[in-house]
Scaffold this active site. Structure first.
Site, mmCIF file in Angstrom:
data_model
loop_
_atom_site.group_PDB
_atom_site.id
_atom_site.type_symbol
_atom_site.label_atom_id
_atom_site.label_comp_id
_atom_site.label_asym_id
_atom_site.label_seq_id
_atom_site.Cartn_x
_atom_site.Cartn_y
_atom_site.Cartn_z
ATOM 1 N N GLY A 1 0.826 -1.192 0.000
ATOM 2 C CA GLY A 1 0.000 0.000 0.000
ATOM 3 C C GLY A 1 0.863 1.244 0.000
ATOM 4 O O GLY A 1 1.977 1.233 0.538
ATOM 5 N N GLN B 1 3.252 9.965 0.610
ATOM 6 C CA GLN B 1 4.532 9.269 0.850
ATOM 7 C C GLN B 1 5.546 9.522 -0.271
ATOM 8 O O GLN B 1 6.735 9.276 -0.097
ATOM 9 C CB GLN B 1 4.308 7.757 1.014
ATOM 10 C CG GLN B 1 3.570 7.383 2.287
ATOM 11 C CD GLN B 1 3.347 5.890 2.391
ATOM 12 O OE1 GLN B 1 2.355 5.380 1.896
ATOM 13 N NE2 GLN B 1 4.265 5.189 2.995
ATOM 14 N N CYS C 1 5.339 -0.023 7.313
ATOM 15 C CA CYS C 1 5.102 1.133 6.451
ATOM 16 C C CYS C 1 6.377 1.445 5.681
ATOM 17 O O CYS C 1 7.465 1.471 6.276
ATOM 18 C CB CYS C 1 4.693 2.325 7.313
ATOM 19 S SG CYS C 1 4.415 3.849 6.378
ATOM 20 N N LEU C 2 6.238 1.693 4.375
ATOM 21 C CA LEU C 2 7.418 2.021 3.571
ATOM 22 C C LEU C 2 8.084 3.310 4.050
ATOM 23 O O LEU C 2 9.259 3.524 3.772
ATOM 24 C CB LEU C 2 7.026 2.136 2.094
ATOM 25 C CG LEU C 2 6.661 0.817 1.407
ATOM 26 C CD1 LEU C 2 6.079 1.077 0.015
ATOM 27 C CD2 LEU C 2 7.868 -0.098 1.314
ATOM 28 N N HIS D 1 -4.807 2.255 7.374
ATOM 29 C CA HIS D 1 -3.409 2.689 7.478
ATOM 30 C C HIS D 1 -3.135 3.800 6.453
ATOM 31 O O HIS D 1 -2.563 4.838 6.786
ATOM 32 C CB HIS D 1 -2.492 1.479 7.229
ATOM 33 C CG HIS D 1 -1.035 1.798 7.190
ATOM 34 N ND1 HIS D 1 -0.154 1.422 8.191
ATOM 35 C CD2 HIS D 1 -0.274 2.466 6.271
ATOM 36 C CE1 HIS D 1 1.062 1.845 7.891
ATOM 37 N NE2 HIS D 1 1.012 2.478 6.721
ATOM 38 N N GLU D 2 -3.572 3.581 5.203
ATOM 39 C CA GLU D 2 -3.291 4.561 4.142
ATOM 40 C C GLU D 2 -4.122 5.831 4.326
ATOM 41 O O GLU D 2 -3.639 6.934 4.045
ATOM 42 C CB GLU D 2 -3.551 3.944 2.758
ATOM 43 C CG GLU D 2 -2.718 2.708 2.437
ATOM 44 C CD GLU D 2 -1.214 2.900 2.589
ATOM 45 O OE1 GLU D 2 -0.738 4.042 2.512
ATOM 46 O OE2 GLU D 2 -0.510 1.894 2.803
ATOM 47 N N HIS E 1 -2.415 8.205 6.535
ATOM 48 C CA HIS E 1 -1.392 9.006 5.833
ATOM 49 C C HIS E 1 -2.017 10.273 5.246
ATOM 50 O O HIS E 1 -1.411 11.348 5.273
ATOM 51 C CB HIS E 1 -0.778 8.205 4.683
ATOM 52 C CG HIS E 1 0.327 7.279 5.083
ATOM 53 N ND1 HIS E 1 1.526 7.713 5.606
ATOM 54 C CD2 HIS E 1 0.438 5.929 5.007
ATOM 55 C CE1 HIS E 1 2.317 6.677 5.842
ATOM 56 N NE2 HIS E 1 1.677 5.577 5.497
HETATM 57 C C1 Y12 Z 1 -1.278 -3.949 6.705
HETATM 58 C C2 Y12 Z 1 -0.483 -3.092 7.386
HETATM 59 C C3 Y12 Z 1 0.070 -1.999 6.767
HETATM 60 C C4 Y12 Z 1 -0.214 -1.755 5.448
HETATM 61 C C5 Y12 Z 1 0.356 -0.556 4.791
HETATM 62 C C6 Y12 Z 1 1.289 -0.850 3.656
HETATM 63 N N1 Y12 Z 1 2.572 -1.205 4.153
HETATM 64 C C7 Y12 Z 1 3.571 -1.663 3.352
HETATM 65 O O1 Y12 Z 1 3.357 -1.834 2.169
HETATM 66 C C8 Y12 Z 1 4.869 -1.892 3.979
HETATM 67 C C9 Y12 Z 1 5.880 -2.413 3.310
HETATM 68 C C10 Y12 Z 1 7.266 -2.514 3.790
HETATM 69 C C11 Y12 Z 1 8.222 -3.021 2.933
HETATM 70 C C12 Y12 Z 1 9.562 -3.043 3.316
HETATM 71 O O2 Y12 Z 1 10.559 -3.466 2.445
HETATM 72 C C13 Y12 Z 1 10.897 -4.779 2.305
HETATM 73 O O3 Y12 Z 1 10.346 -5.637 2.921
HETATM 74 C C14 Y12 Z 1 11.963 -5.038 1.318
HETATM 75 C C15 Y12 Z 1 9.939 -2.526 4.524
HETATM 76 O O4 Y12 Z 1 11.323 -2.456 4.743
HETATM 77 C C16 Y12 Z 1 11.965 -3.053 5.750
HETATM 78 O O5 Y12 Z 1 11.377 -3.678 6.576
HETATM 79 C C17 Y12 Z 1 13.416 -2.849 5.777
HETATM 80 C C18 Y12 Z 1 8.995 -2.045 5.381
HETATM 81 C C19 Y12 Z 1 7.657 -2.004 5.015
HETATM 82 C C20 Y12 Z 1 -1.027 -2.617 4.765
HETATM 83 C C21 Y12 Z 1 -1.561 -3.714 5.398
HETATM 84 CO CO CO Z 2 2.382 3.666 5.584
#
Ligand code: Y12
Ligand code: CO
Length: 174
Positions: free
Chosen positions: A45, A50, A95-96, A137-138, A141
């Site tokens: 997401g 962001q 969260c990214l 969550h989004e 933001h």
């Molecule tokens: C449930 C909870 C939160 C959401 C919001 C969207 N969140 C994400 O897309 C988070 C992604 C994420 C990706 C990461 O990178 C890798 O895994 C390579 C990251 O980086 C590290 O952990 C270093 C952190 C978050 C949707 C549904």
């Molecule tokens: Co986020």
């Protein structure tokens, strides 16, 4: 358009996003670029703020049971409004914009939203499970809020300490 993801504690993440009024080719380009950045960063997401566009836009691609995120699962949600919410649930969120940190956050179990698609058509969506959590969550933001702001005082303190240490270690790598 070269989008980069803003990360905490960047103050620009605190901006309150504004509604999209024009559904034109520029909007479509932004949505396409957001999708590339989200998938390229292993995200499920992403909100426009962001990538430093304070507009009420969020995209989601919830992985299927194989962990894939096919293009047909992409959801583009513009100007969302929660019209119904029910129950409570807790999920370990990431969260990214807060890389490397995951914490349990309380959310509504289900939400119904009204929103617009990339052409300005109004739609409604009833969401549960991970989709419901991701939407909330989004949408936070869009209101300038990060999930870490929903943590208890002690968990937030722990986060600040760990995050600061991780930032310092990353700096020392260069
Ligand atoms: C449930 C909870 C939160 C959401 C919001 C969207 N969140 C994400 O897309 C988070 C992604 C994420 C990706 C990461 O990178 C890798 O895994 C390579 C990251 O980086 C590290 O952990 C270093 C952190 C978050 C949707 C549904
Ligand atoms: Co986020």
């Amino acid at each position: 358009m070269n989008l980069t993801i803003l990360t905490y504690p960047d103050k620009r993440l605190k901006q309150i996003s504004k509604d999209v009024a024009v559904f034109d080719a520029k909007l479509h380009q932004l949505l396409n670029e957001m999708n590339k950045v989200m998938l390229g960063s292993n995200g499920i997401g992403l909100a426009a703020i962001q990538v430093n566009f304070p507009l009420n836009i969020l995209i989601l691609n919830i992985p299927n049971s194989d962990g894939d995120q096919p293009p047909e699962n992409l959801m583009e949600i513009i100007n969302p409004v929660i019209i119904k919410k029910n129950g409570t649930t807790s999920y370990q969120e990431g969260c990214l914009s807060v890389p490397g940190f995951y914490e349990d956050v309380d959310r509504f179990e289900t939400v119904s939203i009204s929103y617009q698609d990339r052409h300005g058509n109004t739609k409604t969506l009833d969401a549960d499970e991970l989709l419901s959590i991701a939407i909330q969550h989004e949408m936070d933001h869009l209101a300038g809020k990060l999930f870490i702001e929903k943590l208890s005082y002690s968990r937030r303190k722990k986060f600040e300490k760990e995050y600061k240490r991780a930032l310092k270690e990353k700096k020392e790598e260069y």
